[in-house]
Design a protein around this motif. Structure first.
Motif, PDB file in Angstrom:
ATOM      1  N   LEU A 136       0.928  -1.081   0.058  1.00 40.33           N
ATOM      2  CA  LEU A 136      -0.022   0.107  -0.148  1.00 40.33           C
ATOM      3  C   LEU A 136       1.005   1.357  -0.004  1.00 40.33           C
ATOM      4  O   LEU A 136       0.522   2.211  -0.812  1.00 40.33           O
ATOM      5  CB  LEU A 136      -0.993  -0.123   1.392  1.00 40.33           C
ATOM      6  N   MET A 137       1.911   1.188   0.770  1.00 36.63           N
ATOM      7  CA  MET A 137       2.685   2.213   0.992  1.00 36.63           C
ATOM      8  C   MET A 137       3.367   2.877  -0.396  1.00 36.63           C
ATOM      9  O   MET A 137       3.355   3.896  -0.957  1.00 36.63           O
ATOM     10  CB  MET A 137       3.820   2.094   2.118  1.00 36.63           C
TER      11      MET A 137
ATOM     12  N   GLY B 257       2.572   1.543  -3.255  1.00 35.82           N
ATOM     13  CA  GLY B 257       1.591   1.699  -4.155  1.00 35.82           C
ATOM     14  C   GLY B 257       1.163   3.267  -4.421  1.00 35.82           C
ATOM     15  O   GLY B 257       0.941   3.789  -5.324  1.00 35.82           O
ATOM     16  N   ILE B 258       1.010   3.849  -3.171  1.00 40.58           N
ATOM     17  CA  ILE B 258       0.657   5.381  -3.032  1.00 40.58           C
ATOM     18  C   ILE B 258       1.791   6.069  -3.659  1.00 40.58           C
ATOM     19  O   ILE B 258       1.427   7.069  -4.296  1.00 40.58           O
ATOM     20  CB  ILE B 258       0.227   5.606  -1.643  1.00 40.58           C
ATOM     21  N   LEU B 259       3.046   5.862  -3.419  1.00 46.34           N
ATOM     22  CA  LEU B 259       4.143   6.595  -3.634  1.00 46.34           C
ATOM     23  C   LEU B 259       4.299   6.809  -5.252  1.00 46.34           C
ATOM     24  O   LEU B 259       4.619   7.542  -5.818  1.00 46.34           O
ATOM     25  CB  LEU B 259       5.517   6.357  -2.890  1.00 46.34           C
TER      26      LEU B 259
ATOM     27  N   LEU C 243       2.188   5.601  -7.349  1.00 46.60           N
ATOM     28  CA  LEU C 243       0.882   6.490  -8.072  1.00 46.60           C
ATOM     29  C   LEU C 243       1.059   7.816  -8.115  1.00 46.60           C
ATOM     30  O   LEU C 243       0.942   8.737  -9.100  1.00 46.60           O
ATOM     31  CB  LEU C 243      -0.423   6.227  -7.309  1.00 46.60           C
ATOM     32  N   VAL C 244       1.661   8.718  -6.970  1.00 47.88           N
ATOM     33  CA  VAL C 244       2.028  10.071  -7.036  1.00 47.88           C
ATOM     34  C   VAL C 244       3.040  10.374  -7.934  1.00 47.88           C
ATOM     35  O   VAL C 244       3.043  10.939  -8.693  1.00 47.88           O
ATOM     36  CB  VAL C 244       2.456  10.631  -5.504  1.00 47.88           C
TER      37      VAL C 244
ATOM     38  N   VAL D 230       9.401  11.127  -4.411  1.00 49.71           N
ATOM     39  CA  VAL D 230       7.937  11.912  -4.401  1.00 49.71           C
ATOM     40  C   VAL D 230       7.936  13.308  -4.119  1.00 49.71           C
ATOM     41  O   VAL D 230       7.668  14.223  -5.081  1.00 49.71           O
ATOM     42  CB  VAL D 230       7.300  11.091  -3.307  1.00 49.71           C
TER      43      VAL D 230
ATOM     44  N   THR E  35       7.618  16.382  -7.062  1.00 53.15           N
ATOM     45  CA  THR E  35       6.475  17.105  -6.967  1.00 53.15           C
ATOM     46  C   THR E  35       6.838  18.564  -6.907  1.00 53.15           C
ATOM     47  O   THR E  35       6.184  19.478  -7.731  1.00 53.15           O
ATOM     48  CB  THR E  35       5.596  16.846  -5.905  1.00 53.15           C
TER      49      THR E  35
END
Length: 250
Positions: A163-164, A166-168, A170-171, A226, A230
């Motif tokens: 999950l961790m 995956g989120i990173l 995705l960003v 990340v 950004t």
């Protein structure tokens, strides 16, 4: 010889490590067990803030290159059969414009060692001869020293790890796609040589390379990536408006 063990570099790394862990201690009352991860974010933001002047210099150099591009193309057409004359006229153009073909390279060279030192803090288990305690801290149960590929290969991957990362990821992918769309190279008729459009398209998709890197590096380094991508997108958008590549209306 390990370059990171070279005394001057080891001393710089050790100082940066002390700053990072000091930040983690300061943030602990606020962030608790996530203080080390938050320190990674804060340190990355501090570094990117320090490097703003380098980003401005790069934006100015990009603007200058765009402004000179038509003149350089005219010289190339005019002296295409006289390489020596074309070289002289090109250098004269740069001199008249008080710039250089290498304008923009200096900011990159300045950033490289700073970014390299910071990035090393999130990669290496040993810093200046002592264990890197940062990598033993956790974010929501995932060690900052764990990588997605490493945990999957070792059979230690958990739902929290997936999950961790995956989120990173995705960003990173979303930021890469926005960057690709916003800063897509414009291929004009004068650039319509065979392969130019394909090269431009390939350059756009290279934005996604950071996502590939992120699956191999420790979580701490993935957090750094990340924040960096950004920040870079936002900074480029702001600087592009401040230093547009085309003529400014009005």
């Amino acid at each position: 010889m390990d370059l990171l063990s070279f005394p001057p570099i080891a001393a710089i790394l050790d100082a940066a490590y002390a700053l990072l862990m000091g930040l983690a201690d300061l943030l602990h009352p606020l962030a608790g067990s996530a203080s080390a991860a938050l320190a990674v974010v804060v340190l990355t933001l501090l570094v990117r803030t320090i490097l703003i002047p380098a980003g401005i210099a790069q934006a100015k150099a990009e603007q200058t290159r765009a402004r000179l591009a038509p003149k350089l193309q005219a010289l190339q057409r005019r002296y295409k059969n006289d390489r020596e004359r074309m070289s002289r006229e090109t250098m004269k153009l740069y001199a008249d414009e008080k710039t250089s073909p290498l304008a923009g390279c200096a900011p990159v060279l300045i950033q490289a060692p700073i970014v390299g030192v910071v990035y090393a803090l999130f990669l290496y288990p040993v810093i200046a001869g002592h264990p890197n305690a940062l990598l033993t801290d956790q974010l929501l149960g995932v060690p900052l020293g764990a990588s997605l590929v490493g945990t999957m290969a070792g059979g230690t991957a958990t739902g929290a790890t997936a999950l961790m990362f995956g989120i990173l990821l995705l960003v990173i992918v979303v930021v890469a796609e926005v960057t690709r769309r916003v800063f897509r190279p414009v291929v004009g008729a004068s650039d319509a040589a065979p392969g130019v459009e394909a090269v431009a398209r390939m350059a756009g998709f290279l934005q996604f390379g950071t996502a590939v890197v992120a699956i191999f590096v420790p979580l701490a380094a993935a957090l750094y990536l990340v924040v960096t991508v950004t920040w870079t997108l936002v900074q480029r958008v702001v600087l592009r408006r401040r230093f547009p590549l085309g003529p400014v209306a009005g």
